[in-house]
Design an enzyme around this catalytic site. Structure first.
Site, PDB file in Angstrom:
ATOM      1  N   LYS A 142     -10.196  -1.385  10.927  1.00  0.00           N
ATOM      2  CA  LYS A 142     -10.414  -2.576  10.237  1.00  0.00           C
ATOM      3  C   LYS A 142     -10.696  -3.854  10.835  1.00  0.00           C
ATOM      4  CE  LYS A 142      -7.156  -0.627   6.410  1.00  0.00           C
ATOM      5  NZ  LYS A 142      -8.059  -0.180   5.403  1.00  0.00           N
ATOM      6  N   GLN A 186      -4.506  -5.138   7.047  1.00  0.00           N
ATOM      7  CA  GLN A 186      -5.499  -6.249   6.457  1.00  0.00           C
ATOM      8  C   GLN A 186      -5.655  -7.506   6.915  1.00  0.00           C
ATOM      9  OE1 GLN A 186      -7.744  -5.391   4.336  1.00  0.00           O
ATOM     10  NE2 GLN A 186      -6.893  -3.228   4.034  1.00  0.00           N
ATOM     11  N   CYS A 193      -4.841   2.477  -3.724  1.00  0.00           N
ATOM     12  CA  CYS A 193      -3.361   2.901  -3.129  1.00  0.00           C
ATOM     13  C   CYS A 193      -2.495   2.194  -3.382  1.00  0.00           C
ATOM     14  CB  CYS A 193      -3.776   3.218  -1.811  1.00  0.00           C
ATOM     15  SG  CYS A 193      -5.024   4.593  -1.349  1.00  0.00           S
ATOM     16  N   HIS A 253       1.011  -1.089  -0.139  1.00  0.00           N
ATOM     17  CA  HIS A 253       0.012   0.026  -0.002  1.00  0.00           C
ATOM     18  C   HIS A 253       0.863   1.255   0.031  1.00  0.00           C
ATOM     19  CE1 HIS A 253      -2.699   2.822   1.912  1.00  0.00           C
ATOM     20  NE2 HIS A 253      -3.800   2.075   1.480  1.00  0.00           N
ATOM     21  N   ASP A 287       3.331  -4.839   8.053  1.00  0.00           N
ATOM     22  CA  ASP A 287       1.826  -4.044   8.101  1.00  0.00           C
ATOM     23  C   ASP A 287       0.758  -4.930   8.049  1.00  0.00           C
ATOM     24  OD1 ASP A 287      -0.485  -2.738   7.054  1.00  0.00           O
ATOM     25  OD2 ASP A 287       0.465  -1.936   5.145  1.00  0.00           O
TER      26      ASP A 287
END
Lengths: 406, 140
Positions: A226, A203, A364, A123, A200
């Site tokens: 999220k 997600q 993104c 991202h 990261d």
């Protein structure tokens, strides 16, 4: 444990509405998840009963607010199995967490010629912060390529690793195409070359089990919104010796021990990195989101999502001209697709008229879209409160939209 | 004498008034988009791209006498349909007429969602850019 989806759906007030005359079908969970009523109530309760600034006041409200705030930190620690609560830094979001590491760890550790490895799946928020600090420090960014399926090329990764690599920054799961990266192996390989690893987890944290100790993760970043929590709250987990050796990030209140005009000594972890009044209400309400997921059993939720993914993949594959982008064997419930001769934006506009929320565009991840030679895709991303009936309605609306456009 | 900006808007409102549901409206819009001639490749320049659109949109303007003529294109056919209407309303008018035009038809035909100020939605930028051209030409 089997889930009662209708009962679960009743916990999410936003799902019960009509959009453009049809019942809302929310398939944009990779952008943000919806919030259970308990989270909304916790926010309201905080402002109704407990609102106070934390950590400083000695009055009853300040104490209640501080206790609730710190309780969230403990729950986050347990959720990702961190060794200690003071290794949980609260930020504004994943982006904030990554920038923090870039501006502190990066500033202290990168020098001219050092390498930062990122992947083609990242991202923009896991690209640009590294570009900024790399430019300042004369460090070099190298990119781990992906194959046609959207799977990282581990052989290429191995070849990129050498003693000049200071950091590997990759996502656990791709936001655009759902690939689950083999982070356990990547971390092992990176550590063997002396590199630190930032994952990261934006997600992944709501869709996979994450144990930062078992995975031996150096830095783990994610966002509350999220994970069925409020917006404006992010988490940075870091190994203690790394966090302790890093210089502070922003200066201000909360992060200091003593201030004089001659010099300032900094507070201990985690407060060293938490300057200013934090997002108290949203942090406190995030606690309710973690409780919600824990009460339902993560395993049952993840199983439901994978069943939705399998069903949607099968149904979408019956549509002529539809191509799924991202066919990795290990995926979370995210499906990116394109349809020959149709621009994703047109499909997004028409599906919205059917009350269906998907995401269209570059998500993104412009470098990844470039890799696939696409300006963008349509992305349907599921959460456990979605149903098989919704997928049927989605596929039907998609067929109708394609008809209208062709 | 060509019809005024207001007359064209009224005409569009009447045309859209014939449709009972959104699907018919959008089918008409898609049809308008397909019928709008494509911009020639040499005009699809970086300079003519309107920023802030999820699909690429190109707008070109030229002066014919005291009138401004617009040509535009988009990768997305619904956007192109919207563009087609904007061109029908604004093209072949003077800079002054374009600058002071109040585009009430968009709301009246139920398409105001396309003016919403989200990053993915460029119609607003499109209208602004058309007016910017008018301003630039009137200053010359």
């Amino acid at each position: 444990m089997t889930l009662d989806i209708q009962k679960i759906r009743a916990d999410f007030p936003v799902l019960d509405q009509q959009v453009n005359g049809s019942p809302l079908i929310y398939f944009d969970n990779a952008a943000t998840t919806q919030k259970p009523k308990s989270v909304i109530d916790a926010l309201s309760h905080y402002y109704t009963s407990d609102n106070a600034n934390i950590h400083r006041g000695i009055h009853a409200l300040a104490e209640r607010a501080t206790t609730a705030f710190e309780l969230t930190r403990t729950k986050i620690k347990e959720f990702i199995n961190a060794p200690s609560s003071d290794q949980i830094i609260l930020t504004a979001g994943t982006t904030g967490s990554i920038n923090l590491v870039a501006q502190t760890f990066g500033r202290a550790n990168f020098s001219k010629g050092d390498k930062i490895l990122i992947s083609n799946l990242e991202h923009h928020s896991n690209i640009v912060p590294w570009q900024m600090i790399a430019e300042e420090k004369g460090a070099i960014i190298k990119v781990i390529p992906v194959d046609e399926r959207g799977v990282l090329d581990l052989e290429a990764f191995r070849n990129l690793l050498d003693a000049s690599v200071k950091l590997v920054a990759v996502n656990h799961v791709s936001n655009a195409i759902g690939t689950i990266n083999p982070i356990a192996e990547m971390i092992r390989l990176a550590h063997a070359h002396g590199a630190k690893v930032l994952i990261d987890g934006a997600q992944s944290v709501a869709h996979l089990d994450v144990d930062v100790q078992a995975l031996d993760i150096d830095f783990f970043a994610f966002s509350a919104h999220k994970l069925f929590g409020p917006t404006g709250v992010g988490v940075l987990y870091g190994k203690r010796e790394l966090l302790e050796s890093m210089p502070p990030y922003q200066g201000g209140g909360e992060m200091i021990k003593e201030v004089s005009f001659e010099g300032t000594t900094y507070n201990e972890l985690p407060y060293k990195f938490e300057a200013g009044t934090p997002n108290i209400a949203d942090v406190i309400a995030f606690s309710a989101a973690i409780d919600y997921v824990n009460a339902l059993s993560k395993e049952a939720l993840f199983t439901q999502e994978l069943a939705l993914l399998a069903y949607a993949t099968e149904q979408l594959s019956t549509i002529p001209g539809l191509r799924i982008i991202g066919t990795a064997p290990d995926k979370i419930a995210v499906i990116s697709f394109v349809i020959d001769g149709i621009h994703p934006q047109d499909l997004g506009v028409l599906l919205d008229k059917f009350g269906i929320a998907i995401r269209t565009g570059h998500h993104c991840v412009q470098p990844l879209m470039k890799r696939f030679g696409l300006p963008g895709t349509c992305r349907a991303s599921f959460a456990f409160y979605n149903t098989f009936e919704e997928i049927d309605l989605f596929v039907k609306a998609l067929r109708r939209s394609i008809n209208m456009l062709q | 004498m060509a019809q005024s900006i207001q007359e064209t808007q009224e005409e569009l409102i009447e045309e859209f008034g014939l449709f009972d549901d959104w699907a018919d409206k959008y089918e008409y819009l898609i049809d308008l988009g397909k019928k709008l001639p494509s911009l020639s490749e040499d005009l699809k320049t970086e300079e003519n791209v309107i920023k802030g659109c999820q699909s690429r949109v190109w707008l070109h303007a030229k002066k014919q006498g005291d009138q401004i003529v617009f040509e535009a294109d988009s990768e997305a056919v619904i956007v192109k349909g919207m563009i087609s209407m904007l061109i029908r309303v604004l093209s072949h008018h003077t800079a002054e007429e374009i600058m002071k035009a109040d585009l009430y038809f968009i709301d009246q035909i139920g398409m105001s969602q396309h003016l919403a100020q989200t990053r993915s939605n460029g119609l607003l930028s499109m209208v602004k850019q058309m007016k910017n051209y008018a301003l630039a030409f009137s200053a010359k």
